[in-house]
Design an enzyme around this catalytic site. Structure first.
Site, PDB file in Angstrom:
ATOM      1  N   GLY A  10       7.293   3.213  -9.786  1.00  0.00           N
ATOM      2  CA  GLY A  10       8.406   3.030  -8.832  1.00  0.00           C
ATOM      3  C   GLY A  10       8.290   1.679  -8.148  1.00  0.00           C
ATOM      4  O   GLY A  10       7.187   1.199  -7.922  1.00  0.00           O
ATOM      5  N   ASP A 128       3.736   5.085  -0.861  1.00  0.00           N
ATOM      6  CA  ASP A 128       3.065   6.330  -0.456  1.00  0.00           C
ATOM      7  C   ASP A 128       1.685   6.112   0.172  1.00  0.00           C
ATOM      8  O   ASP A 128       1.160   7.025   0.808  1.00  0.00           O
ATOM      9  CB  ASP A 128       2.895   7.264  -1.664  1.00  0.00           C
ATOM     10  CG  ASP A 128       4.217   7.758  -2.211  1.00  0.00           C
ATOM     11  OD1 ASP A 128       5.258   7.524  -1.574  1.00  0.00           O
ATOM     12  OD2 ASP A 128       4.214   8.370  -3.294  1.00  0.00           O
ATOM     13  N   GLN A 275      14.136   4.154   1.898  1.00  0.00           N
ATOM     14  CA  GLN A 275      12.832   3.708   2.408  1.00  0.00           C
ATOM     15  C   GLN A 275      12.066   2.844   1.414  1.00  0.00           C
ATOM     16  O   GLN A 275      11.017   2.302   1.723  1.00  0.00           O
ATOM     17  CB  GLN A 275      11.986   4.884   2.886  1.00  0.00           C
ATOM     18  CG  GLN A 275      11.458   5.790   1.819  1.00  0.00           C
ATOM     19  CD  GLN A 275      11.259   7.223   2.286  1.00  0.00           C
ATOM     20  OE1 GLN A 275      10.319   7.516   2.980  1.00  0.00           O
ATOM     21  NE2 GLN A 275      12.162   8.115   1.887  1.00  0.00           N
TER      22      GLN A 275
END
Ligand code: F6P
Length: 344
Positions: A10, A128, A275
């Site tokens: 990602g 993350d 985000q």
């Protein structure tokens, strides 16, 4: 030297800052030529490359996303893929390849190095912040800021209506974004994958809070948060085409229960890919730049199989195998002794 760069997994804010730093130091300090592979390993398999020089990277420091494009997937998805990747790198004269990726990409990169001798240096990235071996990943700080800005806005509308708002943020296996944004945004509860929640207890605390005269509650929920077994609805977990779980709305699922149990109107906001998009914060630009410089230095040190990481204030090298060894979960002290003080 000819050095290759690719971005995998990602995207996250700061990828271009890493590439720009690699190119700047490679060209000016080492006289290298830098080749970018488009769309991660697809670009290697299909020989889709772009020449990266200082000129090409101008103006990219504040840009989110990645100028190289990114994909999930790896050479192991192709028949003879790893061997093919090795041949193509040799054919293109690539003596070092910098892979900027998350847990999955770094694990694959480490295997390709160990099993097929590919000369890879890793750079950890993910919003993350769950990569073992590094204190922080770039992109995380930006995601937290975006989520915090959203929570700040949600407070005023929630107060006006005496509502509960569930704010779902990313975080599949670790609740770093939820914990930081919840702390920064004054959440009344923060639900994270590391701590299966008891919805009755959460709702009782919200009721008690409103009885004390508060008119609104923001509950921050990480997408991977789960109720304690049998205590509430679970999110459905479909798989995407790479076998990754697609999290689909734990906040949406528990919202009716929250409304029924508290008696307060409840709304859900899923921040989603907002985000992950847009310009990186100054902190992430600096961290990404430091990682890029350290990565090209590592290539010249011949530190293949290593990734560059942040330890305290320093950027150091660590074996890429560490990235796949476990998920870096939220510091229990931060959650249990700091965040929970503000719950209810
Ligand atoms: O791993 C980074 C991440 O942003 C996770 O937080 C999130 O679950 C996932 O990617 C979303 O993936 P996709 O962009 O494939 O929907």
């Amino acid at each position: 030297m000819r050095v290759g760069v690719l971005t995998g997994g990602g995207d996250c804010p700061g990828l271009n800052a890493v590439i720009r730093a690699i190119v700047r130091k490679a060209e000016n300090a080492y006289g290298d030529e830098v080749v970018g592979f488009l769309d991660a390993w697809d670009g290697v398999q299909e020989r889709r490359t772009v020449q990266l020089d200082i000129r090409a990277m101008r103006g990219t420091l504040p840009r989110g996303g990645t100028v190289l494009g990114t994909r999930r997937g790896s050479p192991y998805d192709w028949a003879e893929g790893p061997q093919h990747a090795r041949e193509i790198l040799a054919e293109l004269g690539i003596e070092g390849l910098i892979v900027i990726g998350g847990n999955g990409s770094l694990t694959v990169a480490s295997q390709l190095h160990q099993q097929y001798g590919l000369p890879i240096v890793g750079v950890p990235k993910t919003i993350d912040n769950d990569i073992e071996g590094t204190d922080f990943t770039f992109g995380f700080h930006t995601a937290v800021q975006i989520a915090t800005d959203a929570i700040d806005r949600l407070h005023t509308t929630a107060e006006s209506h005496d509502r509960v708002i569930l704010v779902e943020v990313m975080g599949r296996h670790a609740g770093w974004i939820a914990t930081y944004a919840g702390l920064a945004g004054g959440a009344a509860a923060i639900l994270i994958p590391e701590r299966p929640f008891d919805l009755d207890a959460v709702c009782n605390a919200i009721q008690a809070r409103h009885e004390r005269g508060r008119y609104a509650s923001i509950i921050v929920v990480a997408e991977g948060a789960e109720p304690r077994s049998g205590s509430s609805e679970r999110a459905s977990k479909e798989l995407d085409r790479f076998g990754h779980v697609k999290f689909s709305g734990i906040a949406q699922r528990i919202a009716p229960e929250v409304e029924a149990k508290t008696g307060f109107e409840t709304r859900v906001v899923q921040i989603g890919h907002v985000q992950r998009g847009g310009t990186p914060t100054a902190y992430d630009r600096v961290l990404a730049t430091r990682f890029g410089i350290a990565a090209i230095d590592a290539v010249h040190d011949g530190a293949f199989g290593d990734m560059v990481v942040l330890r305290g204030m320093d950027i150091v090298k660590s074996p890429m195998t560490v990235a796949g060894s476990r998920t870096r979960t939220v510091d229990p002290h931060l959650y249990d002794d700091v965040a929970t003080v503000f719950f209810g």
